[in-house]
Design a protein around this motif. Structure first.
Motif, PDB file in Angstrom:
ATOM      1  N   TYR A  81      11.226  13.959  -7.085  1.00  0.00           N
ATOM      2  CA  TYR A  81      11.311  12.505  -7.174  1.00  0.00           C
ATOM      3  C   TYR A  81      11.422  11.864  -5.798  1.00  0.00           C
ATOM      4  CZ  TYR A  81      12.125  13.841 -11.956  1.00  0.00           C
ATOM      5  OH  TYR A  81      11.995  14.411 -13.202  1.00  0.00           O
ATOM      6  N   GLY A  82      11.052  12.624  -4.785  1.00  0.00           N
ATOM      7  CA  GLY A  82      11.098  12.082  -3.431  1.00  0.00           C
ATOM      8  C   GLY A  82      12.496  12.004  -2.845  1.00  0.00           C
TER       9      GLY A  82
ATOM     10  N   PRO B 151      14.705  10.462   7.746  1.00  0.00           N
ATOM     11  CA  PRO B 151      15.850   9.756   8.310  1.00  0.00           C
ATOM     12  C   PRO B 151      16.806  10.720   8.997  1.00  0.00           C
ATOM     13  CG  PRO B 151      16.121   9.991   5.952  1.00  0.00           C
ATOM     14  CD  PRO B 151      14.859  10.698   6.319  1.00  0.00           C
TER      15      PRO B 151
ATOM     16  N   VAL C  41       4.024   5.488   9.673  1.00  0.00           N
ATOM     17  CA  VAL C  41       4.729   5.920   8.469  1.00  0.00           C
ATOM     18  C   VAL C  41       5.892   4.946   8.304  1.00  0.00           C
ATOM     19  CG1 VAL C  41       6.630   7.563   8.292  1.00  0.00           C
ATOM     20  CG2 VAL C  41       4.296   8.344   7.901  1.00  0.00           C
ATOM     21  N   PRO C  42       6.150   4.502   7.087  1.00  0.00           N
ATOM     22  CA  PRO C  42       7.228   3.504   6.928  1.00  0.00           C
ATOM     23  C   PRO C  42       8.566   4.045   7.403  1.00  0.00           C
ATOM     24  CG  PRO C  42       5.961   3.716   4.892  1.00  0.00           C
ATOM     25  CD  PRO C  42       5.508   4.812   5.801  1.00  0.00           C
ATOM     26  N   ASN C  43       9.348   3.212   7.989  1.00  0.00           N
ATOM     27  CA  ASN C  43      10.682   3.596   8.438  1.00  0.00           C
ATOM     28  C   ASN C  43      11.642   3.578   7.246  1.00  0.00           C
ATOM     29  OD1 ASN C  43      13.404   3.234   9.249  1.00  0.00           O
ATOM     30  ND2 ASN C  43      12.691   2.849  11.326  1.00  0.00           N
ATOM     31  N   GLN C  44      12.122   4.759   6.902  1.00  0.00           N
ATOM     32  CA  GLN C  44      12.963   4.895   5.714  1.00  0.00           C
ATOM     33  C   GLN C  44      14.247   4.075   5.825  1.00  0.00           C
ATOM     34  OE1 GLN C  44      12.549   6.649   2.629  1.00  0.00           O
ATOM     35  NE2 GLN C  44      14.298   5.338   2.270  1.00  0.00           N
TER      36      GLN C  44
ATOM     37  N   ARG D 267      13.564   0.425   5.214  1.00  0.00           N
ATOM     38  CA  ARG D 267      13.285   0.299   3.795  1.00  0.00           C
ATOM     39  C   ARG D 267      14.575   0.353   2.974  1.00  0.00           C
ATOM     40  NH1 ARG D 267       8.993   4.483   1.306  1.00  0.00           N
ATOM     41  NH2 ARG D 267       7.415   2.921   1.792  1.00  0.00           N
TER      42      ARG D 267
ATOM     43  N   ILE E 232       5.863  18.198  -1.849  1.00  0.00           N
ATOM     44  CA  ILE E 232       6.591  16.938  -1.965  1.00  0.00           C
ATOM     45  C   ILE E 232       5.814  16.000  -2.895  1.00  0.00           C
ATOM     46  CG2 ILE E 232       7.503  14.964  -0.733  1.00  0.00           C
ATOM     47  CD1 ILE E 232       8.884  16.997   0.631  1.00  0.00           C
ATOM     48  N   ALA E 233       6.573  15.350  -3.772  1.00  0.00           N
ATOM     49  CA  ALA E 233       5.943  14.512  -4.788  1.00  0.00           C
ATOM     50  C   ALA E 233       5.168  13.336  -4.180  1.00  0.00           C
ATOM     51  CB  ALA E 233       7.013  13.988  -5.736  1.00  0.00           C
ATOM     52  N   THR E 234       5.857  12.533  -3.445  1.00  0.00           N
ATOM     53  CA  THR E 234       5.263  11.310  -2.905  1.00  0.00           C
ATOM     54  C   THR E 234       4.121  11.612  -1.947  1.00  0.00           C
ATOM     55  OG1 THR E 234       7.586  11.060  -2.414  1.00  0.00           O
ATOM     56  CG2 THR E 234       6.265   9.063  -2.480  1.00  0.00           C
TER      57      THR E 234
ATOM     58  N   GLN F 111       3.296   1.185  -3.231  1.00  0.00           N
ATOM     59  CA  GLN F 111       2.549   1.148  -4.489  1.00  0.00           C
ATOM     60  C   GLN F 111       3.273   0.376  -5.585  1.00  0.00           C
ATOM     61  OE1 GLN F 111       1.858   5.532  -4.640  1.00  0.00           O
ATOM     62  NE2 GLN F 111      -0.300   4.962  -4.544  1.00  0.00           N
TER      63      GLN F 111
ATOM     64  N   LEU G 116      -4.907   2.074   5.224  1.00  0.00           N
ATOM     65  CA  LEU G 116      -4.707   3.507   5.429  1.00  0.00           C
ATOM     66  C   LEU G 116      -5.366   3.980   6.716  1.00  0.00           C
ATOM     67  CD1 LEU G 116      -2.960   4.173   3.249  1.00  0.00           C
ATOM     68  CD2 LEU G 116      -4.876   4.899   1.840  1.00  0.00           C
TER      69      LEU G 116
ATOM     70  N   VAL H 251       0.828  -1.202   0.000  1.00  0.00           N
ATOM     71  CA  VAL H 251       0.000   0.000   0.000  1.00  0.00           C
ATOM     72  C   VAL H 251       0.869   1.261   0.000  1.00  0.00           C
ATOM     73  CG1 VAL H 251      -1.599   1.377   1.379  1.00  0.00           C
ATOM     74  CG2 VAL H 251      -2.014  -1.061   1.061  1.00  0.00           C
TER      75      VAL H 251
ATOM     76  N   LEU I 114       4.808   9.636   2.419  1.00  0.00           N
ATOM     77  CA  LEU I 114       6.184   9.855   2.812  1.00  0.00           C
ATOM     78  C   LEU I 114       6.674   8.758   3.729  1.00  0.00           C
ATOM     79  CD1 LEU I 114       6.275  13.601   3.721  1.00  0.00           C
ATOM     80  CD2 LEU I 114       7.769  12.405   2.119  1.00  0.00           C
ATOM     81  N   ALA I 115       7.930   8.442   3.599  1.00  0.00           N
ATOM     82  CA  ALA I 115       8.533   7.598   4.612  1.00  0.00           C
ATOM     83  C   ALA I 115       9.037   8.518   5.713  1.00  0.00           C
ATOM     84  CB  ALA I 115       9.675   6.806   4.020  1.00  0.00           C
ATOM     85  N   SER I 116       9.434   7.942   6.797  1.00  0.00           N
ATOM     86  CA  SER I 116       9.919   8.748   7.925  1.00  0.00           C
ATOM     87  C   SER I 116      11.159   9.534   7.526  1.00  0.00           C
ATOM     88  CB  SER I 116      10.274   7.830   9.074  1.00  0.00           C
ATOM     89  OG  SER I 116      11.367   7.009   8.690  1.00  0.00           O
TER      90      SER I 116
END
Lengths: 349, 349
Positions: A91-92, B114, A46-49, A52, B105-107, A24, A37, A21, B110-112
């Motif tokens: 682009y993030g 860092p 929030v995902p841990n960057q 990841r 921000i594009a995304t 994507q 969600l 999710v 967001l991820a966390s």
DNA sequence: CTGAAAGCGCTTACAG
DNA sequence: CTGAAAGCGCTTACAG
């Protein structure tokens, strides 16, 4: 900060689905997506960057390496950096400022740079950073030509053309005795501009004299911030007042030139013309007279550098140019005029 | 990029031992250390920062958040950023430039972030970033007062004192009709300076008129870069030429003031004085006249902000001050002089 | 479209 | 001072 397991449990799905999710990368049914969600929101997830990154091998950050420990930003740097950050964000990607000389880093044992690639500013003829990047296997694009064993992608202005254009512009105004306050000696851009300047002058049949070419001191040098001011005084003195035009490397330098010329009682542009390479309108129009300049389009350079780098990383589609040239153009303001008659601006001493 | 397992095998030790050698968190015998280092060198090994971060919960990066999508750096920003990067490097920390408005921000997901903590520049009265940081649980220090539910550590100049000192300085020169080109309306620093200015004027018995206070437009506003120039014209016009002194928010603004005054045929400092808050010597001495300024010590602010943040993170020992005030001082140059006699600088129209 | 399980490359108690 | 093993929080084949 909750974790993916908690969200998965609350949404009654697997961790993999939660992951999908957010990334994507695989389609997820609308119903499940919504459940995930909602659970995420509830748990403030929030995902841990970092986690990841460990598996994707992507840090989602690029490094921006600027030489020097201490520095001044010219308008060029400011606009360039601004553009890099903005384009990366599209682009993030985030931008890690990286301008510390290696020998000044505290930790003796560095961990790997958590970046996917780097933009290298102001490359020198012999530049440690290039070698470092290559050894570490970090993709990078340089702003300006670079000396490397393997060819490396570069985004740049056409520095030779720029100086040729400036000289032609000044020649057309009748100038011949031109002094060039160039960038730092060790930079590749200074080398290219120097050669081009020498060629242009030779083509015009002007014999080069020592007062016609200076190089910006290193930032560590205390004379750095007075470069324009001091060398302008030298130019006028050493040329015996014969210089009729000055080319300044950047806005800061140009302001120094103007200051020195004012003290010497020389009028710009009637006694002597001043041309500045880069600088932004909001400063260049503030001086008297407003400074005629070459617009290097730093924002374009920054954006192109980022897209080139992201292409190398496979984030953006498209071929990567080994050498991408950004246009530049003269912006006429009021600091350049027809050369005075020979000797008119001779300084009385 | 080799991994810890390979090094461990080559050095005939466990992964844990290799880890210890690099982190230096536990002592290792000299002999083993050397074996590990030799193996690492041979394999070109360096610990993977990402993997390390996942378990230590430390990214070794701090965020530097600057509002705006597009921006200009004043000398203040440049010196401040420089100092932040340098001070962070002393502790092995890197700096992530973070100046994108969230909505840009594009995304969507967001991820966390860092980062271990953040330095928040130019806080507004109502600032999204503060709320964001608090929600994400990211420790942060603000440069300047902030409105928050919970008290947050701040490193700052004493803005009220600064304006009081400037006013006292100008009062002593006989000025009373002073116009203040303040920072952006929504910033907390502008609010503090405004109040202090009003107090100082009231204390002096001056009735405030509309032309005495302006606020810098938002960066997104096209008038931003002409702030000093345009508002100076307004000041002179609206005051009917009675203004005898101008206080400008930063170097860029001050140059605009000078430009406008020159066009109006007013002499600085004989007809009107100009005082600028912050700016660096290498620019402030370039104008005619050289600009008298308040040195805000941006490098001190940057360094203190970093150490305060690292104390919050437990990286540096010591108590964290809720409010750390950095000194500032007037640097006299040539743009302020005794006030002219009443009406002397009235503009003919 | 979804799940169960292995694995990314380290560090860290725990045990010795 | 050193090792074996669990675990950090995700993603990604593989299988269904």
């Amino acid at each position: 900060m909750s974790k993916i397991d908690e969200v998965a449990k609350l949404a009654r799905v697997s961790k993999g689905t939660v992951s999908n999710v957010f990334s994507q990368k695989r389609p997820t049914s609308k119903e499940v997506t919504e459940r995930v969600l909602r659970a995420s929101r509830e748990l403030n997830y929030v995902p841990n960057q970092i986690a990841r990154s460990l598996v994707t091998k992507r840090t989602m950050a690029i490094g921006l390496t600027i030489p020097h420990g201490r520095f001044f930003f010219s308008a060029f740097h400011t606009q360039f950096i601004n553009s890099v950050v903005l384009e990366a964000a599209r682009y993030g990607y985030r931008v890690l400022l990286d301008m510390i000389p290696a020998q000044d880093i505290a930790t003796p044992f560095l961990a790997s740079y958590p970046i996917d690639g780097a933009v290298v500013m102001d490359p020198r003829e012999a530049d440690d950073r290039i070698e470092l990047m290559q050894r570490e296997g970090i993709p990078f694009v340089t702003i300006g030509r670079v000396q490397a064993t393997a060819p490396t992608p570069t985004v740049d202005n056409d520095n030779r053309k720029i100086v040729r254009d400036i000289c032609d512009y000044l020649f057309a105004l009748g100038h011949g005795r031109i002094a060039f306050l160039n960038a730092g000696v060790s930079t590749t851009v200074a080398a290219d501009r120097r050669e081009s300047f020498l060629e242009a002058m030779a083509g015009r049949g002007v014999r080069i004299e020592p007062w016609m070419m200076f190089h910006k001191p290193e930032l560590s040098d205390e004379r750095y911030s007075n470069y324009g001011y001091e060398e302008t005084k030298r130019v006028i003195e050493d040329s015996g007042g014969r210089a009729t035009a000055l080319i300044a490397d950047d806005d800061r330098t140009a302001f120094g030139c103007l200051h020195a010329l004012k003290e010497l009682g020389l009028d710009v542009p009637n006694d002597i013309s001043v041309f500045v390479i880069c600088g932004d309108d909001s400063m260049l129009t503030r001086s008297t007279p407003a400074l005629t300049s070459m617009d290097l389009r730093p924002a374009d350079l920054g954006a192109r550098a980022v897209t080139t780098l992201l292409r190398m990383l496979g984030i953006v589609d498209g071929d990567v140019d080994e050498r991408c040239i950004v246009d530049s153009g003269i912006v006429e303001r009021s600091s350049c005029a027809a050369a005075p008659n020979q000797g008119r601006n001779r300084v009385e001493r």
